[in-house]
Design an enzyme around this catalytic site. Structure first.
Site, PDB file in Angstrom:
ATOM      1  N   PHE A 116      -7.754  -0.503   3.734  1.00 29.99           N
ATOM      2  CA  PHE A 116      -8.343   0.427   3.054  1.00 29.99           C
ATOM      3  C   PHE A 116      -9.954  -0.114   2.121  1.00 29.99           C
ATOM      4  CE2 PHE A 116      -4.321   2.676   3.909  1.00 29.99           C
ATOM      5  CZ  PHE A 116      -4.863   4.100   3.964  1.00 29.99           C
ATOM      6  N   GLY A 117     -10.656   0.707   2.001  1.00 25.36           N
ATOM      7  CA  GLY A 117     -11.834  -0.656   1.606  1.00 25.36           C
ATOM      8  C   GLY A 117     -11.420  -0.427   0.017  1.00 25.36           C
ATOM      9  N   GLY A 118     -10.770   0.845  -0.253  1.00 24.00           N
ATOM     10  CA  GLY A 118     -10.136   0.496  -2.360  1.00 24.00           C
ATOM     11  C   GLY A 118      -9.016   1.289  -2.172  1.00 24.00           C
ATOM     12  N   GLU A 174     -12.919   3.532  -7.127  1.00 26.18           N
ATOM     13  CA  GLU A 174     -11.936   3.239  -8.101  1.00 26.18           C
ATOM     14  C   GLU A 174     -11.725   3.408  -9.362  1.00 26.18           C
ATOM     15  OE1 GLU A 174     -10.345   3.720  -5.076  1.00 26.18           O
ATOM     16  OE2 GLU A 174     -11.210   2.954  -3.582  1.00 26.18           O
ATOM     17  N   TYR A 220     -12.900  14.148   1.047  1.00 29.33           N
ATOM     18  CA  TYR A 220     -13.635  13.431  -0.152  1.00 29.33           C
ATOM     19  C   TYR A 220     -15.048  13.762   0.015  1.00 29.33           C
ATOM     20  CZ  TYR A 220     -11.126   9.095   0.597  1.00 29.33           C
ATOM     21  OH  TYR A 220     -10.128   8.757   0.348  1.00 29.33           O
ATOM     22  N   GLN A 256       0.566  -1.093  -0.247  1.00 31.06           N
ATOM     23  CA  GLN A 256      -0.069   0.356   0.111  1.00 31.06           C
ATOM     24  C   GLN A 256       0.803   0.736   0.053  1.00 31.06           C
ATOM     25  OE1 GLN A 256      -2.858   1.007  -0.089  1.00 31.06           O
ATOM     26  NE2 GLN A 256      -2.597   2.867  -0.166  1.00 31.06           N
ATOM     27  N   CYS A 257       1.245   1.701  -0.669  1.00 36.63           N
ATOM     28  CA  CYS A 257       2.025   3.334  -0.920  1.00 36.63           C
ATOM     29  C   CYS A 257       1.239   4.155  -0.712  1.00 36.63           C
ATOM     30  CB  CYS A 257       2.711   2.717  -2.515  1.00 36.63           C
ATOM     31  SG  CYS A 257       3.802   1.465  -2.635  1.00 36.63           S
ATOM     32  N   GLU A 288      -9.760  12.831  -4.263  1.00 34.72           N
ATOM     33  CA  GLU A 288     -11.011  11.756  -3.665  1.00 34.72           C
ATOM     34  C   GLU A 288     -12.236  12.896  -3.577  1.00 34.72           C
ATOM     35  OE1 GLU A 288     -10.517   9.242  -2.692  1.00 34.72           O
ATOM     36  OE2 GLU A 288      -8.187   8.799  -3.026  1.00 34.72           O
ATOM     37  N   ASP A 296      -0.714  10.620   6.232  1.00 38.96           N
ATOM     38  CA  ASP A 296      -1.308   9.730   7.133  1.00 38.96           C
ATOM     39  C   ASP A 296      -2.017  10.019   7.613  1.00 38.96           C
ATOM     40  OD1 ASP A 296      -0.487   7.528   4.859  1.00 38.96           O
ATOM     41  OD2 ASP A 296       0.892   6.205   6.528  1.00 38.96           O
TER      42      ASP A 296
HETATM   43  N1  BES Z   1      -6.831   6.317  -2.559  1.00 41.09           N
HETATM   44  C1  BES Z   1      -7.831   6.093  -1.734  1.00 41.09           C
HETATM   45  C2  BES Z   1      -7.462   5.498  -0.058  1.00 41.09           C
HETATM   46  C3  BES Z   1      -5.992   5.494   0.263  1.00 41.09           C
HETATM   47  C4  BES Z   1      -6.145   7.199   0.618  1.00 41.09           C
HETATM   48  C5  BES Z   1      -4.739   4.982   0.731  1.00 41.09           C
HETATM   49  C6  BES Z   1      -4.840   8.013   0.681  1.00 41.09           C
HETATM   50  C7  BES Z   1      -4.054   5.971   1.118  1.00 41.09           C
HETATM   51  C8  BES Z   1      -4.387   7.693   1.475  1.00 41.09           C
HETATM   52  C9  BES Z   1      -8.978   5.273  -2.421  1.00 41.09           C
HETATM   53  O1  BES Z   1      -9.762   5.624  -3.392  1.00 41.09           O
HETATM   54  C10 BES Z   1     -10.223   5.157  -1.229  1.00 41.09           C
HETATM   55  O2  BES Z   1     -10.274   6.008  -1.042  1.00 41.09           O
HETATM   56  N2  BES Z   1     -10.752   4.098  -0.784  1.00 41.09           N
HETATM   57  C11 BES Z   1     -12.460   4.750   0.261  1.00 41.09           C
HETATM   58  C12 BES Z   1     -13.293   3.996  -0.587  1.00 41.09           C
HETATM   59  C13 BES Z   1     -14.368   4.651  -0.329  1.00 41.09           C
HETATM   60  C14 BES Z   1     -14.753   5.924  -0.309  1.00 41.09           C
HETATM   61  C15 BES Z   1     -15.665   4.434  -1.144  1.00 41.09           C
HETATM   62  C16 BES Z   1     -12.062   3.762   1.509  1.00 41.09           C
HETATM   63  O3  BES Z   1     -11.357   2.958   1.513  1.00 41.09           O
HETATM   64  O4  BES Z   1     -12.877   3.985   2.449  1.00 41.09           O
HETATM   65 ZN    ZN Z   2     -10.522   7.807  -3.339  1.00 45.95          ZN
END
Ligand code: BES
Ligand code: ZN
Length: 628
Positions: free
Chosen positions: A285-287, A314, A403, A131-132, A336, A395
């Site tokens: 994360f969710g995705g 995603e 978002y 997870q970068c 986001e 982080d």
């Molecule tokens: N890119 C993000 C996850 C992320 C953001 C990882 C910042 C590390 C640092 C991913 O697209 C995301 O926003 N996932 C959400 C999905 C949700 C908003 C539908 C999640 O993990 O909950």
């Molecule tokens: Zn996202």
């Protein structure tokens, strides 16, 4: 556009930048490290005699410039890792050269989780995933770890036989040393030259990958494990451990439809394949929108396709984020906020405008307002759409604000400008204009003014300072159609304000027949009403709706928050089980945080957290330990 600074990177990318990376790596499951070298193809923009790369806990073995060993020094910068200062011969502007870095990752690499085979779903093979985002790529590749810089990459990765390796790229199969046409095609572009080690390890197999689209470092990704694939369409498939793959295939059935809908909204899909990989439950994360291969948590496999908005989200990143990229993490909302806005457009087109309206309201009421007012406070820096992140680990700043405040700004603009079709055309134009580039908020805003020059008065009426730079609740509320919510609000009100008799008389079926989203909404209305339950009432809610046997993580999370607000002690073991059997930060962080702040439970929660650190993802463990 142009060159944007990034406080989280030490790279001297104004002088010299990377445009392609070749990786030749081996995954060592015994030592929990990745070992090998990276060939960095660079171009000079200003004459210079140094290259500064980002790294974190890498052990560097050697650095070569066009074949010659170079002196280098690693300088420590705390949370941001170590800058790698490499002396190179004086190089003129416009010149290109290769830098080869021989290195090995640390067993504590912050981007990696090695999962022992006993802890995988099928217990057959160990598992590895990365997870970068935001700044963990530097812990697996010495690179310019800033979204301001984009590069293509090729990779050859060796893993023990029986294990499948995937990356955020197009797979070219295995390098089996036979003159197979695919492998040849791959090698023509790869820069494996004389003088580089090109080793085959016994008992290992080499997988080949190619990412022909330039992308930022945070989109590097690797997975290795016991994996099987099921096709969804000719460009979409789902990967998972064998025991889960069919269930996952069913859950994500609509992926191709979502991708087509996204193309109608945003333009042609430019990354070739769109595959999904289901990770172990500790994935934070969710995705994660890794190009060609979205990573997802198994917690969205609810059995009823109710959490697949994560996939729409995603998918949308394939345009907003992966093509048009925030130039640094202070403009994260450009990734986001835009993606949430597009995710909901996609959901609305497929499942009806009501779904979109519903998500927009819940985002504002349940995911933004409480975070501004309770998690932070209305003057907190992190509640700004464009916060200042100097010296801050991205982080730590992560929250729902970029978002929800971000997508709300786009919603307000769409409503004030008055023509949705035109606003969607504007979105496509924005993507076309900035595809392949990295942008800041001002790039977007200038483009908006240019495209809506006939509506300058409307744009000027927006309180830009209030929206972009000030903390707290935004200056305007979008218009929402909350018709579908009336029943949820009413039911919640009976629970918060009704007499025992009224609660007793509620028909169980009314709640049980609701969609998962609506159930969550009822519970969230109870939680955000500000009224704490008595233990007795919580127990009644819990029993009446059989919440104990609910498999939907969103529902579990929402009633856990009610239990926490009501300080209902008997549910604590259940909640601790929930936050230790999966690792999604969205759930784990608030629940641990509230347990830590609950005097009577603090000690137990800390003990349970510490007991579980060995199984947790390094990012989760880090974020939670900072809250203690
Ligand atoms: N890119 C993000 C996850 C992320 C953001 C990882 C910042 C590390 C640092 C991913 O697209 C995301 O926003 N996932 C959400 C999905 C949700 C908003 C539908 C999640 O993990 O909950
Ligand atoms: Zn996202």
């Amino acid at each position: 556009m142009g060159i944007h600074k990034d406080a989280a990177s030490f790279a001297n990318f104004d002088e010299v930048s990377i445009y392609h990376i070749d990786l030749d790596l081996k995954v060592n499951f015994e030592q929990k490290v990745i070992d090998g070298y990276a060939v960095l193809r660079m171009k000079c923009h200003k004459s210079t005699n140094k290259v500064i790369l980002d790294s974190r806990d890498l052990s560097i073995k050697d650095v070569h410039y066009n074949g010659d060993s170079m002196p280098y020094k690693a300088v420590d910068h705390g949370v941001l890792g170590q800058s790698l200062n490499i002396d190179i011969p004086h190089t003129e502007s416009g010149k290109e050269f290769d830098l080869v870095v021989y290195y090995c990752t640390s067993p504590t690499a912050s981007a990696l989780q090695f999962v022992d085979k006993e802890l995988t779903a099928d217990k057959n093979q160990p598992f590895l995933y990365s997870q970068c985002q935001a700044i963990h790529a530097r812990s697996i590749i010495p690179c310019m770890d800033t979204p301001a810089i984009k590069q293509t990459y090729n990779a050859r990765v060796q893993v023990p036989k029986g294990i499948t390796c995937l990356m955020s790229a197009i797979g070219y199969g295995k390098d089996n040393r036979e003159n197979d046409a695919k492998v040849k095609e791959w090698h023509v572009d790869g820069s494996y030259k004389d003088g580089l080690d090109y080793i085959f390890y016994d008992g290992y197999e080499a997988f080949l990958f190619k990412q022909p689209q330039r992308m930022p470092s945070y989109l590097f990704a690797i997975v290795a494990g016991d994996l099987e694939k099921r096709d969804i369409s000719d460009r979409c498939a789902v990967w998972a451990e064998p025991s889960m793959v069919d269930k996952a295939r069913w859950e994500f059935e609509d992926t191709e439809i979502m991708l087509k809908t996204a193309e109608e909204l945003l333009g042609k899909y430019r990354w070739g394949r769109y595959d999904l990989i289901v990770l172990p439950p500790f994935f934070p994360f969710g995705g994660m929108e890794n190009p060609c291969l979205t990573f997802v948590t198994p917690t969205i496999i609810a059995g009823d396709r109710s959490l697949t908005n994560v996939i729409a989200h995603e998918i949308a990143h394939s345009w907003t984020g992966n093509l048009v990229t925030n130039a640094n993490w202070e403009h994260f909302w450009l990734n986001e906020g835009f993606t949430v806005f597009c995710e909901r457009k996609i959901m609305g087109r497929i499942y009806g405008e009501g779904v979109r309206q519903f998500e927009n309201i819940c985002g504002w009421e349940d995911r933004m307002l409480p975070v501004i007012n309770e998690t932070f406070n209305p003057t907190h820096e992190f509640t700004k759409l464009c916060p200042c992140l100097n010296g801050i680990d991205p982080d730590d700043a992560y929250s729902t604000i970029p978002y929800e405040k971000g997508s709300a700004l786009l919603l307000v603009l769409e409503q004030k400008l008055g023509d949705s079709a035109r606003f969607e055309q504007f979105l496509r134009d924005y993507i076309d204009k900035f595809a392949g580039q990295s942008v800041v908020t001002d790039d977007w805003k200038q483009f908006l003014y240019a495209k809506y020059s006939d509506k300058k008065d409307v744009l000027d009426s927006i309180d830009w300072n209030g929206w972009l730079l000030e903390a707290g609740v935004p200056p305007n509320t979008p218009e929402f159609d909350d018709e579908t919510l009336k029943d949820c609000r009413h039911l919640a009100k009976v629970w918060t304000d009704g007499t025992n008799e009224e609660v007793e008389n509620l028909d169980t079926k009314v709640f049980n027949d609701l969609s998962s989203d609506m159930k969550v909404k009822v519970l969230d209305c109870i939680e955000t009403s500000g009224k704490a339950f008595t233990g007795e009432r919580f127990l009644k809610l819990f029993k009446k709706y059989d919440l104990e046997n609910c498999g939907n993580c969103e529902v579990i999370f929402s009633f856990s928050l009610i239990a926490l607000k009501s300080k209902y002690k008997p549910l604590v073991p259940f909640m601790i089980d929930f936050v230790t059997r999966q690792g999604r930060l969205k759930y784990v962080k608030p629940i641990f945080n509230k347990l830590f702040k609950w005097d009577e439970m603090r000690e137990l929660a800390i003990a349970k957290f510490q007991e579980n650190v060995p199984f947790m993802h390094p990012i989760t463990a880090q974020v939670i330990s900072k809250m203690i």
